[in-house]
Motif scaffolding. Structure first.
Motif, mmCIF file in Angstrom:
data_model
loop_
_atom_site.group_PDB
_atom_site.id
_atom_site.type_symbol
_atom_site.label_atom_id
_atom_site.label_comp_id
_atom_site.label_asym_id
_atom_site.label_seq_id
_atom_site.Cartn_x
_atom_site.Cartn_y
_atom_site.Cartn_z
ATOM 1 N N SER A 96 14.494 75.743 -48.031
ATOM 2 C CA SER A 96 15.152 76.438 -49.138
ATOM 3 C C SER A 96 14.330 77.601 -49.696
ATOM 4 N N ASP B 108 19.133 82.055 -52.669
ATOM 5 C CA ASP B 108 17.829 81.537 -52.258
ATOM 6 C C ASP B 108 17.782 81.493 -50.723
ATOM 7 N N ASP C 198 22.046 78.171 -50.983
ATOM 8 C CA ASP C 198 22.800 77.192 -51.774
ATOM 9 C C ASP C 198 22.583 77.384 -53.276
#
Ligand code: GN1
Ligand code: MG
Length: 542
Positions: free
Chosen positions: A64, A276, A280
């Protein structure tokens, strides 16, 4: 189980001696070179989970918003939800098992979770653009194959796209087609239907600058561009061709530092947003004519969506129960606005998407967002069915039109998980439909000044919390100290909790001014450092 294959392949993915990792808030996260054995074993676990629930399971390789050198892996359950908490423990056991005990641990999991190893397994795989992700996803495949599972490797996809695929597959296409085209078509169709209902549509072009954090979002947005209507002009920045993933850019950077990302030139009053690294999360922002930066975070996104949905729900007159779900990180003024001005019930749950998602499922319409920009809206099956029925059967024009907008919202929003692309389209549609500028949206309420800090301690598990993480139970004396510090400031609030994704304790504080929020956050960080076994030098004032 083919013990020989298991032995052979686990030897190809050895566990570094003494390394212990936990399945946390967002699966496993660590330096990429420590993860090969973990992803192999998560391939095993995904196959087991698939056999246990007789459905396709997803597995995503990503870390992420974390640095490019890190990586991570998480499992996706059949309807696109996060892995069921009862299996997180199995994930941790399997990841940390000694090599020679692997077969025993698998057998134990099979017994505890009633897994029939003779059943088929099917796993969908996705990965982000990190240099390490490709090889790690190969190791995932090894794990799946050792247990005789089938797999489909989607390659580079955003995390929410993988969640979507899994849900489509397990609903036999009811949720959509389990392909990238299926995803693009579903979202773009719903979006175009929605803005068709807007009086402004066609009259002006809508520009939006998007910082893609040098991540997979840039690739997928470019692929999706041909599906967008002409009126929507998206401009992609930080597309990964020049700079490093998440470096000085992306939604997390913008939210934490409360400043614009590098690599994106912002003119006054231009609407901009950041994704990001795995797309998400999303936050919006703009710079005013005086040059001041204004962040529009997940709380304000939830507010905008709630205003819009509440109006539509009033028009369809079905008494649907709507609520907003937040975490302790939600800005105090967002909670106040939602409860007192908008009169929508607000619930606070523990950090982590799975907690928000779970709570939001209790309502006909559950809006959930983390302040950092991860969120979505869930519609109950009953509400969805009723809305679709009103669209075809309702005679009253206003009611039917409102139902139609709700139906398009249902199709536009990715109900499996927070999705930057889908959220962006939802927001753009609402702004167009309501004729709102980014400044008007921002002016709904003023954020209380706040500060997020982190402190390193020897063992962050010494901090135990309660009341949706808003109060610390241990170490002794810490909560009393925080209470005393909070009393020194106006409109203040502070809490601490161990991070589930990093080896740190997070500190959050808000107060009437930025100086006070900073001072309070600093004082609380010192308390954590002294009472919870701080490492290295004590935290410095901001
Ligand atoms: C304060 C904060 O932003 N925490 C984030 C962060 O979790 P921590 O447990 O705080 O490390 O990463 C999670 C996964 O992305 C996200 O769900 C959560 O909101
Ligand atoms: Mg993310």
């Amino acid at each position: 189980m083919d013990s020989e294959a298991l032995r052979k392949f686990s030897a190809l993915h050895p566990r570094p001696a003494g390394l212990t990792l936990h399945y946390g808030t967002a699966g496993f996260r660590s330096a990429a070179q420590q993860l090969d054995h973990v992803v192999f074993r998560m391939g095993l676990l995904a196959a087991l989970r698939s056999k246990a629930v007789t459905a396709t399971i997803g597995i995503m390789v990503t870390a992420s918003h974390n640095p490019e050198e890190d990586n991570g892996v998480k499992l996706v359950d059949p309807l696109g939800e996060m892995l069921h908490p009862s299996w997180e423990e199995y994930a941790t056991q399997l990841a940390n098992a000694e090599e020679q005990e692997l077969q025993k641990v698998i057998t134990e999991i099979c017994q505890k979770a009633a897994v029939n190893l003779h059943k088929d397994a099917s796993v969908f795989i996705g990965r982000d653009t990190r240099p390490s992700s490709k090889k790690l996803s190969q190791s995932v495949i090894d794990g799946i194959q050792v247990l005789g599972g089938q797999y489909h490797d989607y390659g580079l996809v955003t995390t929410p796209q993988l969640h979507y695929m899994v849900c489509c597959q397990n609903t036999q296409g009811q949720y959509g087609k389990a392909t990238l085209e299926g995803y693009y078509e579903k979202l773009s169709k719903a979006f175009m239907e929605l803005i068709k209902q807007s009086h402004c549509s066609g009259e002006f072009q809508r520009h939006l600058k998007i910082d893609c954090a040098n991540g997979v979002g840039a690739l997928k947005l470019s692929e999706m561009k041909p599906y967008f209507p002409q009126e929507v002009l998206i401009h992609i920045y930080n597309d990964g061709t020049k700079e490093k993933l998440n470096h000085l850019c992306g939604a997390d950077f913008v939210k934490v530092h409360q400043k614009p990302p590098g690599g994106l030139d912002m003119k006054p009053n231009e609407r901009c947003c950041s994704f990001d690294g795995d797309a998400d999360r999303i936050v919006y922002y703009y710079k005013d004519t005086a040059g001041h930066f204004h962040l529009i975070d997940g709380d304000k996104i939830a507010t905008l969506i709630s205003i819009f949905l509440k109006e539509l729900l009033a028009k369809v007159k079905q008494n649907f129960k709507m609520a907003v779900v937040q975490t302790a990180y939600a800005n105090g003024n967002s909670t106040r606005y939602l409860q007192e001005t908008l009169k929508v019930p607000v619930h606070c749950v523990k950090t982590g998407v799975k907690h928000l998602h779970h709570k939001a499922q209790e309502f006909d319409v559950g809006v959930y967002f983390e302040a950092n920009g991860h969120g979505t809206v869930l519609f109950s099956k009953a509400a969805e069915t009723k809305i679709r029925q009103l669209v075809t059967e309702e005679k009253d024009n206003e009611k039917r039109e409102a139902a139609k907008m709700l139906e398009n919202m249902i199709d536009l929003i990715n109900q499996t998980v927070g999705d930057a692309v889908s959220d962006m389209l939802v927001i753009e549609a609402i702004l167009a439909l309501k004729g709102l500028s980014v400044q008007q949206w921002d002016a709904l309420y003023t954020d209380l000044p706040n500060r997020l800090l982190k402190v390193q301690v020897a063992d962050r598990r010494v901090i135990d919390t309660t009341d949706a993480e808003r109060r610390a139970l241990t170490p002794p004396g810490l909560q009393e100290k925080i209470d005393a510090l909070v009393k020194k400031y106006k409109l203040s609030r502070a809490f601490v909790r161990p991070s589930g994704t990093e080896d740190v304790v997070r500190i959050y504080a808000e107060a009437d001014t930025q100086e006070n929020a900073d001072a309070l956050a600093h004082e609380v960080s010192l308390a954590v450092f002294h009472l919870a076994g701080g490492k290295g030098a004590p935290p410095q004032p901001i």
